[in-house]
Design an enzyme around this catalytic site. Structure first.
Site, PDB file in Angstrom:
ATOM      1  CG  PHE A 140      44.580  44.024  37.408  1.00  0.00           C
ATOM      2  CD1 PHE A 140      45.553  43.835  38.385  1.00  0.00           C
ATOM      3  CD2 PHE A 140      44.637  43.237  36.267  1.00  0.00           C
ATOM      4  CE1 PHE A 140      46.561  42.879  38.224  1.00  0.00           C
ATOM      5  CE2 PHE A 140      45.639  42.285  36.093  1.00  0.00           C
ATOM      6  CZ  PHE A 140      46.591  42.096  37.071  1.00  0.00           C
ATOM      7  CG  ASP A 225      42.365  47.416  30.663  1.00  0.00           C
ATOM      8  OD1 ASP A 225      41.843  46.473  30.047  1.00  0.00           O
ATOM      9  OD2 ASP A 225      43.299  47.260  31.478  1.00  0.00           O
ATOM     10  CE  LYS A 254      41.065  39.167  32.125  1.00  0.00           C
ATOM     11  NZ  LYS A 254      41.588  38.038  32.885  1.00  0.00           N
TER      12      LYS A 254
HETATM   13  C1  LIG Z   1      41.180  45.014  32.973  1.00  0.00           C
HETATM   14  C2  LIG Z   1      42.388  44.148  32.802  1.00  0.00           C
HETATM   15  N1  LIG Z   1      43.451  44.645  32.165  1.00  0.00           N
HETATM   16  C3  LIG Z   1      44.561  43.912  31.978  1.00  0.00           C
HETATM   17  C4  LIG Z   1      44.650  42.630  32.451  1.00  0.00           C
HETATM   18  C5  LIG Z   1      45.905  41.848  32.243  1.00  0.00           C
HETATM   19  O1  LIG Z   1      45.716  40.871  31.265  1.00  0.00           O
HETATM   20  P1  LIG Z   1      46.757  39.684  31.085  1.00  0.00           P
HETATM   21  O2  LIG Z   1      46.707  38.844  32.301  1.00  0.00           O
HETATM   22  O3  LIG Z   1      46.285  38.980  29.834  1.00  0.00           O
HETATM   23  O4  LIG Z   1      48.097  40.307  30.886  1.00  0.00           O
HETATM   24  C6  LIG Z   1      43.560  42.070  33.133  1.00  0.00           C
HETATM   25  C7  LIG Z   1      43.633  40.703  33.684  1.00  0.00           C
HETATM   26  O5  LIG Z   1      42.895  40.307  34.544  1.00  0.00           O
HETATM   27  C8  LIG Z   1      42.391  42.850  33.312  1.00  0.00           C
HETATM   28  O6  LIG Z   1      41.333  42.379  33.966  1.00  0.00           O
END
Ligand SMILES: Cc1ncc(COP(=O)(O)O)c(C=O)c1O
Length: 402
Positions: A140, A225, A254
Site C-alpha cells: 500500500f 516506504d 503518519k
Molecule cells: C505504507 C504506507 N504508505 C503510504 C500510505 C499513504 O499515506 P497517506 O494516507 O498519508 O497518503 C500509507 C497509509 O496507510 C501506508 O501505510
C-alpha cells in the site's frame, strides 16, 4: 452538538469515501479517547499509526501553542529554520548523507520518491526507457493515481484506469520473483519493511538485505516506504534499522507530525542531487509550524524512552495475544514487530472489532480478517492488560455466536 446531529450533517455534506463507525470523538489524552456522549475508549488505532506519542502529548501541545503564535506558514521561496533542522535530524538519524523533501502525506512522499527515481534514472543513465518500478503484491503506497498504481492491490486501482505506466508487481518476501522481474527497463524497487495495510506481513529476516544486494548488483534504487513502519512504530526509529542495510530513499508521514499533517521523502545525496529548482514543489510542504512540531516529536522519541517502551510493550502485547490465540480455533496467527501487530483470523474480523468498540476498545481490521493493533508507543503495561481483557471478551462473544 449531539453525536446523531454530527453524523447526519456529515452524511449530507461529506463525500462518502469512508465506511465510518457511528462514533464521534471529542477529546483525547494519552492512550484514551472520549466520545461526544462522554464514553471513554482505549485507542489501539491511533489514527492508523499517527498518534505514536498518544493523544495531545504535553510537549507536542506546548510546541503547537508556542509556534502557532510565532509563525505558521511562509513559502518555500524562503529558507525555513525548523525545516532545515528537521531535514538535518532525519538524515543524521538514517543515512550516511542525504537531503529531505517535505510534503503533507504518505502518498505525496511516495509520489515525490517516484518522480525523483524517474528523473535520476533518465538523466544518470541517459535513457528514456529506464523508468519501471517494481513494487510488491499486497503493498500500500497511497491513493493518488500514481500511488494506487504503485500499490499492489487491484481493489484500489479498479475504476480509476487508465493508470500510470511503469509499474510491475511481484510477491512480497520473495527475492527469486523479484530477480525474475528485473529488466533493462527497471529503475527502482519500492517496498515496505513490514506491509501494514496489506495485513501486517513481516518478511523473513534476510529479505531486505537480499533486496538491497539485488539492487546493488543491478544498479537499482531501493525505496523503502516507511510511512507506517517509521517514527518508532516497530521499536526502532525506522523499520530498516532492524537490519544492516540502508535504503537509497525512504518515505515518512503518519507519526512524523504527532497528528499534524506532514510527509517526507529522504534520499541520499547522489540521488537527491537530481531534484533541482522547479523539479518538484508543495505549497504547504515543510512549513515552519509543522516542522517545529515534527522536531518536538523526534525530541520526545529520543528523550522519553519511546523506542524502548515500544519494544518492551510490543513483546508483552504479542505474548499476551499469542496466549489468547490458543483459546480460539479461528485465530490463525499473531505477528508483527514493536507495536505494529496483526492477528490473522479465519473469519471476518468485523464482529470482533464491533464487540471491542462496544466494550470501549478501538481496534482496526485490515484485509477483512486481520485484526491490527496500533496502540500509542507510550502505552503502559496496565493499558495493554486492559485491552487484552476486553479483546478476550469480544473473542468469546464472537466465538459463541459463530
Ligand atoms: C505504507 C504506507 N504508505 C503510504 C500510505 C499513504 O499515506 P497517506 O494516507 O498519508 O497518503 C500509507 C497509509 O496507510 C501506508 O501505510
Amino acid at each position: 452538538m449531539k453525536r446523531e446531529e454530527i453524523i447526519e450533517i456529515s452524511n449530507q455534506y461529506i463525500m462518502n469515501t469512508y465506511s465510518r463507525m457511528p462514533l464521534v470523538f471529542e477529546k483525547g489524552r494519552g492512550a484514551y479517547l472520549w466520545d461526544f456522549d462522554g464514553k471513554k475508549y482505549l485507542d489501539f488505532v491511533t489514527g492508523i499509526a499517527v498518534n505514536n506519542l498518544g493523544h495531545c502529548h504535553p510537549k507536542v501541545v506546548e510546541t503547537i501553542k508556542r509556534e502557532s503564535e510565532k509563525l505558521i506558514h511562509v513559502s518555500n521561496l524562503y529558507f525555513i529554520a525548523s525545516q532545515a533542522l528537521l531535514g538535518k535530524k532525519l538524515v543524521e538519524s538514517s543515512l550516511v548523507d542525504g537531503r529531505a523533501f517535505f510534503c503533507n502525506s504518505g502518498a505525496e512522499a511516495n509520489e515525490a520518491a517516484i518522480k525523483l527515481v524517474r528523473k535520476y534514472s533518465k538523466e544518470k543513465f541517459k535513457s528514456n526507457d529506464r523508468y519501471e518500478i517494481i513494487t510488491m503484491e499486497n503493498s500500500f503506497h497511497g491513493r493518488t493515481i500514481t500511488t494506487i498504481t504503485a500499490t499492489g492491490q487491484e481493489k484500489f486501482r479498479k475504476g480509476f484506469e487508465p493508470l500510470v505506466q511503469g509499474f510491475k508487481y511481484v510477491s512480497y518476501n520473495n527475492t527469486d520473483a523479484l530477480k525474475k522481474a528485473v529488466s533493462d527497463k527497471t529503475c527502482a524497487v519500492m517496498v515496505e519493511p513490514i506491509q501494514g495495510e496489506g495485513g501486517v506481513n513481516v518478511p523473513g529476516e534476510k529479505y531486505l538485505e537480499e533486496v538491497r544486494k539485488l539492487c546493488d548488483e543491478k544498479g537499482l534504487v531501493l525505496i523503502l516506504d516507511e510511512v507506517q513502519t517509521g517514527m518508532g512504530r516497530t521499536g526502532k526509529l525506522l523499520g530498516f534499522q532492524h537490519t544492516s542495510i540502508k535504503p537509497d530513499i525512504f518515505t515518512l508521514a503518519k507519526g512524523l507530525g504527532g497528528g499534524i499533517p506532514i510527509g517526507a521523502m529522504v534520499a541520499k545525496n547522489e540521488i537527491a542531487d537530481f531534484f533541482t529548482p522547479g523539479s518538484h514543489a508543495s505549497t504547504f510542504g515543510g512549513n515552519p509550524f509543522v516542522c517545529s512540531v515534527a522536531l518536538t516529536v523526534l525530541e520526545v522519541i529520543e528523550k522519553e524512552g519511546i523506542l524502548k517502551n515500544c519494544e518492551e510493550m510490543g513483546e508483552y502485547l504479542t505474548k499476551k495475544l499469542k496466549g489468547l490465540a490458543k483459546g480460539f480455533k479461528f485465530i490463525k496467527e499473531v505477528r508483527g514487530k514493536g507495536l505494529l501487530i496483526g492477528m490473522e483470523l479465519t473469519i471476518d474480523g468485523k464482529n470482533v472489532v464491533n464487540s471491542c468498540i462496544e466494550r470501549g476498545l478501538l481496534i482496526n481490521c485490515t484485509m477483512n480478517n486481520i485484526l491490527r493493533f496500533l496502540p500509542p508507543l507510550v502505552i503502559s503495561k496496565n493499558e495493554v492488560d486492559e485491552a487484552v481483557e476486553v479483546l478476550g471478551k469480544a473473542l468469546v462473544e464472537v466465538s459463541e455466536k459463530s
